[in-house]
Design a protein around this motif. Structure first.
Motif, short mmCIF file in Angstrom:
data_model
loop_
_atom_site.label_atom_id
_atom_site.label_comp_id
_atom_site.label_asym_id
_atom_site.label_seq_id
_atom_site.Cartn_x
_atom_site.Cartn_y
_atom_site.Cartn_z
N ARG A 83 30.25 47.67 67.64
CA ARG A 83 29.41 46.75 68.12
C ARG A 83 28.16 47.28 69.12
O ARG A 83 27.16 46.88 69.29
CB ARG A 83 30.02 45.38 68.84
CG ARG A 83 30.76 44.68 67.65
CD ARG A 83 30.88 43.12 68.13
NE ARG A 83 31.66 42.97 69.23
CZ ARG A 83 32.84 42.83 69.38
NH1 ARG A 83 33.54 42.72 68.25
NH2 ARG A 83 33.39 42.69 70.60
N VAL A 84 28.83 47.95 70.12
CA VAL A 84 28.22 48.54 70.99
C VAL A 84 26.92 49.17 70.70
O VAL A 84 25.75 49.55 70.87
CB VAL A 84 28.76 49.45 72.15
CG1 VAL A 84 27.91 49.96 72.91
CG2 VAL A 84 29.84 48.65 73.13
N VAL A 85 27.41 50.22 69.51
CA VAL A 85 26.26 51.16 68.90
C VAL A 85 25.32 50.50 68.46
O VAL A 85 24.06 50.54 68.55
CB VAL A 85 27.15 52.02 67.77
CG1 VAL A 85 26.13 52.56 66.91
CG2 VAL A 85 27.84 53.09 68.56
N VAL A 86 25.74 49.17 67.57
CA VAL A 86 24.48 48.16 66.95
C VAL A 86 23.62 47.76 68.23
O VAL A 86 22.56 47.49 67.87
CB VAL A 86 25.31 47.31 66.24
CG1 VAL A 86 24.24 46.30 65.71
CG2 VAL A 86 25.98 47.65 65.00
N GLU A 87 24.32 47.22 69.21
CA GLU A 87 23.69 46.67 70.45
C GLU A 87 22.65 47.63 70.90
O GLU A 87 21.62 47.28 71.13
CB GLU A 87 24.67 46.02 71.30
CG GLU A 87 25.48 44.89 71.02
CD GLU A 87 26.57 44.43 71.95
OE1 GLU A 87 26.78 45.34 72.64
OE2 GLU A 87 27.34 43.60 71.39
N VAL A 88 23.02 48.94 71.31
CA VAL A 88 22.15 50.00 71.56
C VAL A 88 21.04 50.08 70.73
O VAL A 88 19.67 50.22 71.14
CB VAL A 88 22.88 51.20 71.86
CG1 VAL A 88 21.76 52.31 72.34
CG2 VAL A 88 24.13 50.93 73.07
N HIS A 89 21.02 50.32 69.58
CA HIS A 89 20.23 50.57 68.58
C HIS A 89 19.08 49.15 68.63
O HIS A 89 17.99 49.29 68.50
CB HIS A 89 20.67 50.77 67.05
CG HIS A 89 21.15 51.88 66.96
ND1 HIS A 89 20.53 53.02 67.33
CD2 HIS A 89 22.45 52.44 66.31
CE1 HIS A 89 21.39 54.15 66.84
NE2 HIS A 89 22.66 53.61 66.10
N LEU A 90 19.44 47.93 68.66
CA LEU A 90 18.93 46.66 68.59
C LEU A 90 18.14 46.68 69.87
O LEU A 90 16.77 46.35 69.97
CB LEU A 90 19.61 45.63 68.51
CG LEU A 90 20.32 45.38 67.22
CD1 LEU A 90 21.23 44.09 67.33
CD2 LEU A 90 19.22 45.19 66.17
N ALA A 91 18.71 47.35 71.11
CA ALA A 91 17.95 47.22 72.45
C ALA A 91 16.74 48.18 72.35
O ALA A 91 15.72 48.02 73.13
CB ALA A 91 18.78 47.73 73.59
#
Length: 237
Positions: A189-197
């Motif tokens: 989830r963190v990886v996805v959140e970073v890409h979105l950020a």
């Protein structure tokens, strides 16, 4: 970090050192020092003997402990083992890398007041396995304790780095957590959140789909609604 006093390394592999030099020890002495290094407050001698030699009789296990203690003191006299009655412990003067890593991990989980300029050394320590290659049964619980603590610390650090817009470091930290436990969702989830950020929508969606396929293949389950919610709008595009 340079240290010229006695030390025990448990991460990445066992090593006993003093004044910058490696101390060679028989296996029984290595196991004894490692066991004591994992128990900061000391442990009863009978418990040490039982845990280290579970297949031996009580008498034989006690004899094995005495022999291991002799070898440890003879070969590594600068790494003091303190004994008092039925109790024994590694001297607090001995540096143990795992203790320092645990302390750093707890600080990260509690929330760092200020992120260091470089987190590489911290991430390397948190990514390090406890005594790799050792198959002793008494290590199972200690490994689980370390793995859970370092996973929480890596995930927390990744989020803190993302919040500070240090996206590359955040991704590398989250990926270090995934390498430890590929099934655990939180780091994904963190990886996805970073890409979105970062605004990398395609990368976010690809990371989600890769994890979804992995779960389906390995466990026949789907990501949680919490993770799917991160990319729900992207999936509708």
């Amino acid at each position: 970090m340079f240290w010229d006093g006695p030390g025990i390394e448990l991460l990445r592999g066992f090593e006993a050192t003093d004044a910058g030099g490696r101390v060679l020890l028989p296996v029984s002495a290595q196991h004894l020092l490692a066991f004591l290094a994992l128990h900061d407050d000391g442990v009863q001698r009978a418990s040490v003997a039982e845990r280290l030699w579970p297949d031996s009789t009580q008498c034989r296990a006690a004899a094995n402990l005495r022999a291991a203690l002799y070898h440890a003191r003879h070969a590594a006299s600068a790494i003091p083992i303190e004994t008092a009655g039925r109790w024994m412990r590694l001297s607090p003067a001995v540096r143990v890398d795992l203790r320092e890593a645990r302390r750093s991990a707890r600080q990260v989980v509690a929330g760092l007041s200020q992120l260091p300029a470089s987190c590489d050394e911290l991430v390397d320590d948190l990514a390090a396995e406890l005594l790799p290659g050792w198959e002793e049964e008494w290590l199972s619980l200690e490994r689980e304790r370390w793995d859970q603590l370092r996973l929480y610390a890596l995930e927390s650090l990744a989020r803190q780095l993302c919040a500070s817009e240090r996206y590359l470091a955040a991704l590398q930290t989250a990926l270090a957590a995934i390498a430890i436990d590929p099934v655990r969702e939180t780091a994904h989830r963190v990886v996805v959140e970073v890409h979105l950020a970062e605004g990398n929508i395609a990368s976010a969606l690809r990371s989600y789909q890769r994890y979804r396929s992995f779960l389906q293949r390995e466990l026949n389950v789907a990501p949680s609604p919490k993770m799917t919610g991160l990319v729900r709008n992207l999936l509708r595009m």
